[in-house]
Design a protein around this motif. Structure first.
Motif, PDB file in Angstrom:
ATOM      1  N   LEU A  13      59.964 -45.475  -2.629  1.00  0.00           N
ATOM      2  CA  LEU A  13      60.467 -44.162  -3.057  1.00  0.00           C
ATOM      3  C   LEU A  13      61.596 -44.273  -4.069  1.00  0.00           C
ATOM      4  N   SER A  14      62.480 -45.261  -3.893  1.00  0.00           N
ATOM      5  CA  SER A  14      63.612 -45.392  -4.819  1.00  0.00           C
ATOM      6  C   SER A  14      63.127 -45.623  -6.244  1.00  0.00           C
ATOM      7  N   ALA A  15      62.168 -46.559  -6.402  1.00  0.00           N
ATOM      8  CA  ALA A  15      61.617 -46.832  -7.740  1.00  0.00           C
ATOM      9  C   ALA A  15      60.876 -45.613  -8.274  1.00  0.00           C
ATOM     10  N   ARG A  16      60.167 -44.930  -7.372  1.00  0.00           N
ATOM     11  CA  ARG A  16      59.392 -43.772  -7.805  1.00  0.00           C
ATOM     12  C   ARG A  16      60.302 -42.611  -8.193  1.00  0.00           C
ATOM     13  N   LEU A  17      61.432 -42.442  -7.474  1.00  0.00           N
ATOM     14  CA  LEU A  17      62.383 -41.382  -7.819  1.00  0.00           C
ATOM     15  C   LEU A  17      63.032 -41.641  -9.174  1.00  0.00           C
ATOM     16  N   VAL A  18      63.442 -42.894  -9.399  1.00  0.00           N
ATOM     17  CA  VAL A  18      64.044 -43.248 -10.688  1.00  0.00           C
ATOM     18  C   VAL A  18      63.020 -43.063 -11.802  1.00  0.00           C
ATOM     19  N   GLN A  19      61.783 -43.553 -11.553  1.00  0.00           N
ATOM     20  CA  GLN A  19      60.723 -43.403 -12.550  1.00  0.00           C
ATOM     21  C   GLN A  19      60.437 -41.928 -12.817  1.00  0.00           C
ATOM     22  N   SER A  20      60.347 -41.142 -11.741  1.00  0.00           N
ATOM     23  CA  SER A  20      60.023 -39.725 -11.875  1.00  0.00           C
ATOM     24  C   SER A  20      61.112 -38.964 -12.628  1.00  0.00           C
ATOM     25  N   ALA A  21      62.374 -39.257 -12.288  1.00  0.00           N
ATOM     26  CA  ALA A  21      63.486 -38.572 -12.958  1.00  0.00           C
ATOM     27  C   ALA A  21      63.499 -38.897 -14.447  1.00  0.00           C
ATOM     28  N   CYS A  22      63.393 -40.195 -14.765  1.00  0.00           N
ATOM     29  CA  CYS A  22      63.390 -40.615 -16.171  1.00  0.00           C
ATOM     30  C   CYS A  22      62.166 -40.075 -16.909  1.00  0.00           C
ATOM     31  N   PHE A  23      61.006 -40.188 -16.256  1.00  0.00           N
ATOM     32  CA  PHE A  23      59.754 -39.759 -16.873  1.00  0.00           C
ATOM     33  C   PHE A  23      59.754 -38.248 -17.102  1.00  0.00           C
ATOM     34  N   SER A  24      60.154 -37.484 -16.063  1.00  0.00           N
ATOM     35  CA  SER A  24      60.148 -36.026 -16.165  1.00  0.00           C
ATOM     36  C   SER A  24      61.089 -35.542 -17.263  1.00  0.00           C
ATOM     37  N   CYS A  25      62.305 -36.104 -17.268  1.00  0.00           N
ATOM     38  CA  CYS A  25      63.281 -35.707 -18.277  1.00  0.00           C
ATOM     39  C   CYS A  25      62.790 -36.063 -19.686  1.00  0.00           C
ATOM     40  N   SER A  26      62.282 -37.301 -19.848  1.00  0.00           N
ATOM     41  CA  SER A  26      61.826 -37.760 -21.166  1.00  0.00           C
ATOM     42  C   SER A  26      60.610 -36.975 -21.652  1.00  0.00           C
ATOM     43  N   ILE A  27      59.661 -36.764 -20.749  1.00  0.00           N
ATOM     44  CA  ILE A  27      58.445 -36.040 -21.111  1.00  0.00           C
ATOM     45  C   ILE A  27      58.765 -34.604 -21.541  1.00  0.00           C
ATOM     46  N   ILE A  28      59.620 -33.936 -20.766  1.00  0.00           N
ATOM     47  CA  ILE A  28      59.964 -32.551 -21.097  1.00  0.00           C
ATOM     48  C   ILE A  28      60.735 -32.479 -22.414  1.00  0.00           C
ATOM     49  N   LEU A  29      61.698 -33.393 -22.600  1.00  0.00           N
ATOM     50  CA  LEU A  29      62.436 -33.413 -23.870  1.00  0.00           C
ATOM     51  C   LEU A  29      61.487 -33.596 -25.046  1.00  0.00           C
TER      52      LEU A  29
END
Length: 328
Positions: free
Chosen positions: A292-308
């Motif tokens: 979950l820790s890796a997935r949360l970091v990945q998700s946060a970075c991915f979501s922010c980057s994708i939306i930007l």
């Protein structure tokens, strides 16, 4: 009605407001750039999900250190070029999402739906289309991710701690392309074409709700933030924060489904029920936090980057007549 509730700008750039000749190439470039930067987190997440208990890695940072030490940067990008084919499915994903929302807005009955429900339905439909295209490449890339193999000074080196679910036999002088083709051969030899769609239902059960929830929550968080924050706050910043919060929430809810999907595709288990039983026997309640820790970091970075990237591209692609109504 106050100006906060009815801001003088377009909150959502719709499908018919954009120049598609600008949108599609920019969208593919953005998707490739984000995946290139964040791919190591995907590899680490996959290995953490597939290991039994903590017999190889004790968390995200430990996995990074051990992989980098034994396999170098190549290990963190294992299977990247196969996985990068997903940028093609990304075009279908974005087209389906925007297209479904557009159609729902045109229909007399569905046009009255809340924007959050339109986003939820569009996100689910987009995931169904996108992941139906990409599943075979997902299966192959995950097999490559878990192989602790590196090429040093022209020689193939196998990490003794690695996973090798197919029982691949490594020959001296094998290149990465040869390893990939051997994995394809073994999958086809054992399961035929069905092998490349192993875990398809589990993938849809993980990805479709994940995508639907993410878009629905993204829209919800965005609307709440617009109400709560002053008008001078950047709309693009609000969207990036909303995307990150949506990614965090969705990841926590759907994490067990993602582990089941990964195990079905790589460890060749028979069914989702069997995968859940094995996961429960091995991990008990820790199955909800595994990787979950890796997935949360990945998700946060991915979501922010994708939306930007996504929302910036939509602003650049918007037709001239709407540009004065767009707020950055």
């Amino acid at each position: 009605m106050s100006s906060v509730e009815s801001p003088p700008f377009i909150r959502t750039i719709e499908w018919d407001m954009m120049d598609k000749t600008k949108f599609f190439p920019l969208s593919m470039l953005s998707s490739f750039s984000v995946r290139c930067c964040l791919y190591p987190l995907t590899v680490i997440k996959t290995r953490l999900q597939l290991q039994k208990r903590n017999h190889m890695y004790n968390g995200m940072l430990d996995a990074y250190r051990k992989m980098y030490r034994s396999e170098g940067m190549a290990g963190l990008y294992r299977g990247f070029w196969i996985s990068s084919i997903q940028i093609v499915s990304g075009v279908f994903y974005a087209t389906t999402y925007e297209g479904v929302r557009h159609l729902l807005g045109q229909n007399e009955v569905t046009s009255k739906l809340d924007t959050r429900f339109k986003a939820l339905i569009g996100g689910g439909a987009a995931s169904l289309v996108g992941h139906s295209i990409v599943i075979p490449f997902d299966v192959l890339s995950q097999h490559l991710m878990v192989l602790g193999v590196n090429i040093k000074h022209g020689r193939l080196v196998v990490d003794k701690m690695s996973m090798n679910p197919l029982g691949l036999t490594f020959q001296p002088g094998m290149s990465r392309a040869q390893i990939s083709s051997e994995i394809v051969r073994l999958i086809y030899q054992r399961d035929g074409i069905r092998g490349f769609y192993r875990g398809y239902i589990a993938s849809l059960c993980a990805y479709v709700p994940n995508s639907a929830l993410w878009w629905g929550l993204y829209t919800t968080y965005q609307e709440e933030l617009i109400r709560a924050l002053p008008m001078w706050v950047s709309h693009l910043f609000i969207q990036a924060v909303a995307g990150t919060l949506g990614g965090f929430t969705t990841t926590i809810i759907t994490n067990p489904l993602d582990i089941v999907r990964a195990r079905l595709q790589v460890q060749r288990l028979d069914s989702m029920c069997n995968a859940l039983k094995v996961l429960w026997a091995e991990e008990r309640l820790k199955m909800f936090t595994k990787g979950l820790s890796a997935r949360l970091v990945q998700s946060a970075c991915f979501s922010c980057s994708i939306i930007l990237g996504y929302e910036t591209i939509k602003r650049f692609s918007v037709n001239e007549e709407y540009k004065s109504y767009i707020r950055w």
